[in-house]
Design an enzyme around this catalytic site. Sequence first.
Site, short mmCIF file in Angstrom:
data_model
loop_
_atom_site.label_atom_id
_atom_site.label_comp_id
_atom_site.label_asym_id
_atom_site.label_seq_id
_atom_site.Cartn_x
_atom_site.Cartn_y
_atom_site.Cartn_z
N TYR A 143 26.33 41.23 20.78
CA TYR A 143 25.99 41.08 19.35
C TYR A 143 24.74 40.21 19.29
CZ TYR A 143 27.12 40.28 14.37
OH TYR A 143 27.08 40.23 13.01
N ARG A 196 15.87 48.24 9.01
CA ARG A 196 15.69 46.78 9.04
C ARG A 196 16.74 46.21 9.99
NH1 ARG A 196 19.10 43.06 8.90
NH2 ARG A 196 19.83 42.90 6.77
N LYS A 214 28.27 45.97 16.26
CA LYS A 214 29.21 45.64 15.17
C LYS A 214 30.59 46.21 15.48
CE LYS A 214 26.45 43.58 12.09
NZ LYS A 214 26.67 42.36 11.30
N GLU A 285 24.93 49.34 7.54
CA GLU A 285 24.39 48.19 8.25
C GLU A 285 22.88 48.29 8.39
OE1 GLU A 285 26.60 45.70 9.38
OE2 GLU A 285 24.72 44.61 9.56
N ASP A 286 22.21 47.24 8.06
CA ASP A 286 20.78 47.09 8.30
C ASP A 286 19.93 48.23 7.73
OD1 ASP A 286 21.61 44.77 9.40
OD2 ASP A 286 20.81 45.11 11.40
N ASP A 308 27.50 45.72 4.66
CA ASP A 308 27.78 44.45 5.33
C ASP A 308 26.72 43.40 5.02
OD1 ASP A 308 28.93 42.68 7.21
OD2 ASP A 308 27.50 43.34 8.73
N ASP A 309 25.47 43.80 4.98
CA ASP A 309 24.40 42.81 4.78
C ASP A 309 24.44 42.24 3.36
OD1 ASP A 309 22.96 43.09 7.37
OD2 ASP A 309 23.02 45.17 6.69
N ASN A 464 18.47 36.35 11.64
CA ASN A 464 18.71 36.77 13.03
C ASN A 464 17.55 37.60 13.54
OD1 ASN A 464 21.42 35.73 13.12
ND2 ASN A 464 22.03 37.43 11.81
N ASN A 509 27.69 33.76 10.13
CA ASN A 509 27.38 35.17 10.37
C ASN A 509 28.46 36.04 9.74
OD1 ASN A 509 27.34 37.79 11.93
ND2 ASN A 509 25.56 36.77 12.80
N1 LIG Z 1 23.67 35.54 9.15
C1 LIG Z 1 24.06 36.71 8.71
O1 LIG Z 1 25.25 37.02 8.67
C2 LIG Z 1 23.06 37.67 8.21
C3 LIG Z 1 21.73 37.48 8.38
N2 LIG Z 1 20.83 38.39 7.91
C4 LIG Z 1 19.43 38.15 8.18
O2 LIG Z 1 18.74 37.98 6.97
C5 LIG Z 1 17.39 38.33 7.16
C6 LIG Z 1 16.91 39.09 5.96
O3 LIG Z 1 17.58 40.29 5.77
P1 LIG Z 1 17.26 41.20 4.48
O4 LIG Z 1 17.52 40.44 3.24
O5 LIG Z 1 17.97 42.47 4.59
O6 LIG Z 1 15.72 41.45 4.72
P2 LIG Z 1 14.53 41.77 3.76
O7 LIG Z 1 13.37 42.07 4.61
O8 LIG Z 1 14.95 42.76 2.75
O9 LIG Z 1 14.28 40.43 2.97
C7 LIG Z 1 13.52 39.36 3.43
C8 LIG Z 1 13.17 38.51 2.24
O10 LIG Z 1 12.51 37.35 2.73
C9 LIG Z 1 11.35 37.15 1.95
N3 LIG Z 1 10.34 36.41 2.71
C10 LIG Z 1 9.46 36.90 3.62
N4 LIG Z 1 8.61 35.92 3.99
C11 LIG Z 1 8.98 34.81 3.32
C12 LIG Z 1 8.49 33.49 3.27
N5 LIG Z 1 7.43 33.12 4.00
N6 LIG Z 1 9.10 32.59 2.47
C13 LIG Z 1 10.18 32.95 1.73
N7 LIG Z 1 10.68 34.19 1.73
C14 LIG Z 1 10.10 35.11 2.52
C15 LIG Z 1 10.89 38.53 1.56
O11 LIG Z 1 10.01 38.49 0.45
C16 LIG Z 1 12.22 39.18 1.25
O12 LIG Z 1 12.60 38.86 -0.07
C17 LIG Z 1 17.32 39.07 8.49
O13 LIG Z 1 16.76 38.23 9.45
C18 LIG Z 1 18.75 39.31 8.85
O14 LIG Z 1 18.97 39.26 10.23
C19 LIG Z 1 21.21 39.52 7.24
C20 LIG Z 1 22.53 39.77 7.06
C21 LIG Z 1 23.56 38.89 7.57
C1 LIG Z 2 24.22 39.73 11.02
C2 LIG Z 2 23.59 40.82 10.34
O1 LIG Z 2 24.25 41.69 9.81
C3 LIG Z 2 22.15 40.87 10.26
O2 LIG Z 2 21.49 39.95 10.72
O3 LIG Z 2 21.64 41.86 9.74
MG LIG Z 3 23.12 43.39 9.37
#
Ligand SMILES: NC(=O)C1=CN([C@@H]2O[C@H](COP(=O)(O)OP(=O)(O)OC[C@H]3O[C@@H](n4cnc5c(N)ncnc54)[C@H](O)[C@@H]3O)[C@@H](O)[C@H]2O)C=CC1
Ligand SMILES: CC(=O)C(=O)O
Ligand SMILES: [Mg+2]
Length: 623
Positions: A143, A196, A214, A285-286, A308-309, A464, A509
């Site tokens: 993962y 993504r 996953k 997912e993603d 999930d996201d 991540n 996470n």
């Molecule tokens: N820890 C967890 O369980 C999870 C973590 N994530 C992580 O969240 C991240 C984002 O995922 P999504 O929302 O789907 O992506 P996305 O690409 O749709 O959104 C990213 C957001 O960050 C903003 N952004 C970009 N540069 C920036 C900056 N310099 N300052 C502030 N904001 C900025 C963008 O404008 C956008 O609104 C990924 O890295 C993903 O791995 C996602 C789901 C679960």
């Molecule tokens: C953990 C997860 O779902 C993500 O980073 O997109």
């Molecule tokens: Mg995800």
Amino acid sequence: MSNQIRASSSLIRRLKQQMSNPAVLIQTRSFTPSEGQRPVIVHKRSLDILHDPWFNKGTAFSMTERDRLDLRGLLPPNVMSTDQQIERFMVDLKRLEVQARDGPTDPNALAKWRILNRLHDRNETMYYKVLIANIEEYAPIVYTPTVGLVCQNYSGLFRRPRGMYFSAEDRGEMKSMVYNWPAEQVDMIVVTDGSRILGLGDLGVQGIGIAVGKLDLYVAAAGINPQRVLPIMIDVGTTNEKLLKDPLYLGLQEHRLDGDEYVSVIDEFMEAIFTRWPNVIVQFEDFQSKWAFKLLQRYRYKYRMFNDDVQGTAGVAVAGLLGAVRAQGRSMIDFPKQKIVVAGAGSAGLGVLNAARKTMARMLGNNESAFDSARSQFWVVDAKGLITEDRENIDPDAKPFARKVNEISRQGLWEGASLVEVVQQVKPDVLLGLSAVGGLFSKEVLEAMRGSTSTRPAIFAMSNPTNNAECTPEEAFSIVGDNIIFASGSPFKDVDLGNGHIGHCNQGNNMYLFPGVGLGTLLSGSRIISDGMLQAAAECLAEYMTEEEVVKGKIYPSISSIRNITKEVAAAVVKEALEEDLAEGYRGVDARELQRFNQEELLEFVELNMWHPEYPTLVYRNE
Ligand SMILES: NC(=O)C1=CN([C@@H]2O[C@H](COP(=O)(O)OP(=O)(O)OC[C@H]3O[C@@H](n4cnc5c(N)ncnc54)[C@H](O)[C@@H]3O)[C@@H](O)[C@H]2O)C=CC1
Ligand SMILES: CC(=O)C(=O)O
Ligand SMILES: [Mg+2]
């Protein structure tokens, strides 16, 4: 004892008897707990068995079984116990530990993934036995973070296919091609379109690795039978120019479909899947944010699905935010007083914002004014800075969180203010990153967090994989202070603060929720996954941590207890589905019977339905 309790206890007794008596299991097809316990009928023999990872036991085939399945002479003569088999495997795997560290700096992470993946290809039972027994060590391999590296290098690493690939070229054929999958029953699908992957952008067909990872957690944490999981890639092209030009790329080398054409592919896919497996649960997912919300709204009341996201991350974040309130020595009910700055307004950030706002509103009375006042606790910063009502072409999903201009000008802020400016002015209790920008919580931002008005500021660097984390725990503890609460999306080691003190690094996470949401939905038989079921899952996770743990800064469980927390989450989901009258029951256990279970019995029911990695007795029958 009431009649109700007596009836449910006798059902649990019946289920247990079925487990301990395989003969009964075969006769009573209605309820089949722990399928690993009963003989499995196979229609193949000889080398075909050794080459089938679902049934292969390798050197652990007993002599009688070797005779029964025409395997005598095809294996070395010494019959190994499962433990011996694993010991032998671990010698190979552990060779890589010599100078390895965990996380992104582990130079052998990819080599370990290769070894584990080869085991996955030849013997699934043993693979999951190793994974479950060593989940803390190998979750970061199968993962995040290593799965990110695997997706990035997928074309080079690809040896054997795993799961199914539906592409834009398959339009019109999906309803028939879905029958190419060999399993009659599928409980859980994780599907991605690769647009993504973690914070790594559009990886096209290579994104299938995330669906595989996953589902590994579905098996390891939720005990979903590995023969009933299916990772799926919908390849509609890619925007990744590097992949479009790469002669070794395995996906469609076309620009990504969009608009109605894109939706029609996903529609056809969903119809095909649910035509063959009407009871399957599909986890999206993603998917890039642009489509994540639209597809969720399009399908969530028609099919058994969730994103999930958007939804899993929201629940995990809300549970962590409530934990951070408790860690300040306050009651969860004080949550609506927290000032929260969120960096990132994509599928994950907006999912968290919506869920956190709803949670606050519920605590404030659950009416319109409560919902409105909850809005003012959030400041959202995206790539263009602070989002206000002055934002041009604002994303409709972000609009409810746009700050009113007069309100923020009083706070000394303006449209597009930078993250550091926002943190300096707001002095938030919580800084939460879902931006996919590694290092976004720079020295200046973290220094500004020192001005937080909280007695225990919380920093959630949730992006991540590891390199995309907004900051490391070392940076956070050393700059903001020893007393903070810290969580990251990918695993980091705890920080030695000196004088025997440890800065705890939580893993925030969605892995702590999605397996329980899937399992709970399956066992409840609910046709949809309601907001209430997701909320119940989040509350269960929030309450899982003891007072003593949260005071120490531990707001999420350790991954070593993921099977237990998943069981609790699944039970909470079943309970909520029953309360909302959505539950239809699972196999021989109907909703009325489920209704009679007390908490203990419900947990036992969940446990009895979890698959365990034990070799079943194999019996050959001609087809
Ligand atoms: N820890 C967890 O369980 C999870 C973590 N994530 C992580 O969240 C991240 C984002 O995922 P999504 O929302 O789907 O992506 P996305 O690409 O749709 O959104 C990213 C957001 O960050 C903003 N952004 C970009 N540069 C920036 C900056 N310099 N300052 C502030 N904001 C900025 C963008 O404008 C956008 O609104 C990924 O890295 C993903 O791995 C996602 C789901 C679960
Ligand atoms: C953990 C997860 O779902 C993500 O980073 O997109
Ligand atoms: Mg995800």
